[in-house]
Enzyme design. Sequence first.
Site, PDB file in Angstrom:
ATOM      1  N   SER A  59      67.933  -8.704  -8.844  1.00  0.00           N
ATOM      2  CA  SER A  59      68.466  -7.404  -8.151  1.00  0.00           C
ATOM      3  C   SER A  59      70.143  -8.086  -8.226  1.00  0.00           C
ATOM      4  O   SER A  59      70.585  -8.847  -9.099  1.00  0.00           O
ATOM      5  CB  SER A  59      68.213  -7.169  -6.677  1.00  0.00           C
TER       6      SER A  59
ATOM      7  N   ALA B 188      66.466 -11.342  -1.642  1.00  0.00           N
ATOM      8  CA  ALA B 188      65.705 -12.367  -1.474  1.00  0.00           C
ATOM      9  C   ALA B 188      65.424 -13.041  -2.887  1.00  0.00           C
ATOM     10  O   ALA B 188      65.338 -12.120  -3.784  1.00  0.00           O
ATOM     11  CB  ALA B 188      64.094 -11.801  -1.246  1.00  0.00           C
TER      12      ALA B 188
ATOM     13  N   ASN C  55      61.284 -18.496  -1.791  1.00  0.00           N
ATOM     14  CA  ASN C  55      60.273 -19.406  -2.782  1.00  0.00           C
ATOM     15  C   ASN C  55      61.162 -20.225  -3.615  1.00  0.00           C
ATOM     16  O   ASN C  55      62.249 -19.868  -4.097  1.00  0.00           O
ATOM     17  CB  ASN C  55      59.298 -18.616  -3.473  1.00  0.00           C
TER      18      ASN C  55
ATOM     19  N   HIS D 264      57.761   4.163   0.816  1.00  0.00           N
ATOM     20  CA  HIS D 264      58.488   5.381   1.363  1.00  0.00           C
ATOM     21  C   HIS D 264      59.961   5.455   0.696  1.00  0.00           C
ATOM     22  O   HIS D 264      60.428   4.711   0.165  1.00  0.00           O
ATOM     23  CB  HIS D 264      58.694   5.403   2.874  1.00  0.00           C
TER      24      HIS D 264
HETATM   25  I1  8IG Z   1      61.800 -13.424  -3.568  1.00  0.00           I
HETATM   26  O1  8IG Z   1      61.424 -16.860  -8.336  1.00  0.00           O
HETATM   27  C1  8IG Z   1      62.104 -13.689  -5.324  1.00  0.00           C
HETATM   28  N1  8IG Z   1      62.673 -13.013  -6.354  1.00  0.00           N
HETATM   29  N2  8IG Z   1      63.387 -13.593 -10.704  1.00  0.00           N
HETATM   30  N3  8IG Z   1      62.542 -15.289  -9.404  1.00  0.00           N
HETATM   31  C2  8IG Z   1      63.018 -14.255  -9.591  1.00  0.00           C
HETATM   32  N4  8IG Z   1      63.096 -13.160  -8.497  1.00  0.00           N
HETATM   33  C3  8IG Z   1      62.704 -13.448  -7.496  1.00  0.00           C
HETATM   34  C4  8IG Z   1      61.897 -14.859  -7.182  1.00  0.00           C
HETATM   35  C5  8IG Z   1      61.908 -15.603  -8.301  1.00  0.00           C
HETATM   36  N5  8IG Z   1      61.564 -14.848  -6.102  1.00  0.00           N
END
Ligand code: 8IG
Length: 272
Positions: free
Chosen positions: A212, A116, A235, A64
């Site tokens: 980003s 994130a 993560n 969207h």
């Molecule tokens: I949520 O492990 C996220 N964005 N480059 N590496 C990169 N961007 C991310 C990651 C990551 N996890």
Amino acid sequence: MTNPYELAQLAADELREKSGFDSYDIAIVLGSGWKEGAGVLGEAKSVVATSELSGFVAPTVTGHSGQILSLDVNGRKVALVAGRVHLYEGNTAHQVVHPVRTIIAAGASKVVLTNACGGIDPAHGAGTVVVIRDHINLTSTSPMEGASPPEGYGSRFVDLTDLYSARLRAVVKQAAPALGEGVYAGFRGPHYETPAEITMVKTMGATLVGMSTVLEAIAARHLGVEVLGLSLISNLAAGVSHTALNHLEVLEAGQNAAGSLGALLAELVPAL
Ligand code: 8IG
């Protein structure tokens, strides 16, 4: 062809007209996970689709259109950007930073960039929020590329010594003393890194990796505003954890953290 600054000024005038807000204090760009939590800030007085504003490109991630929500939070006029756009969607650096330039042109003097990201330090696992102290821009581009900014704007050779405002970081420290600080390495993506690339950026001093934030921070600093960066580790980066990276898990981490992210924003906004 209008330059990116005139285009942002035009979009800012359109935003003010459509939102009914004649100015803003704070722009908050919402990364994955942060949008769900931002409802805690209160009800939006206005929601403007970015498809109605000049210069905005549509996000390809959610399906969207992007939105700018305008809120009054304890007297602070806040614009929330939902539906950030990235280089990996095929956008130029100028398109990526256009939302930030627009809200600054509409008056904001502070920009909060949320995201994130992957975490490099195994001690800070998924669900941890980290304050960005500095960044390493590995995108090989800059929102300052291209023609020189017009008369009245700062030099394109912008100083980034204090990119992430020490004052705003101190405010966060007061409000949320448990949050640590980190260095964010910004890659273009959209693939995740190889373990060797994570070893490289770890050696360089990075503790967070994402796709980003870095370009938006540079553009905001060029316009003379204070920048705060907040990362949700979704993560552990490649090779740090021995499980494969998975976009669904990333989204899930955001959803699980949403409540606490919203509470954090609600606590911070009045103090910024
Ligand atoms: I949520 O492990 C996220 N964005 N480059 N590496 C990169 N961007 C991310 C990651 C990551 N996890």
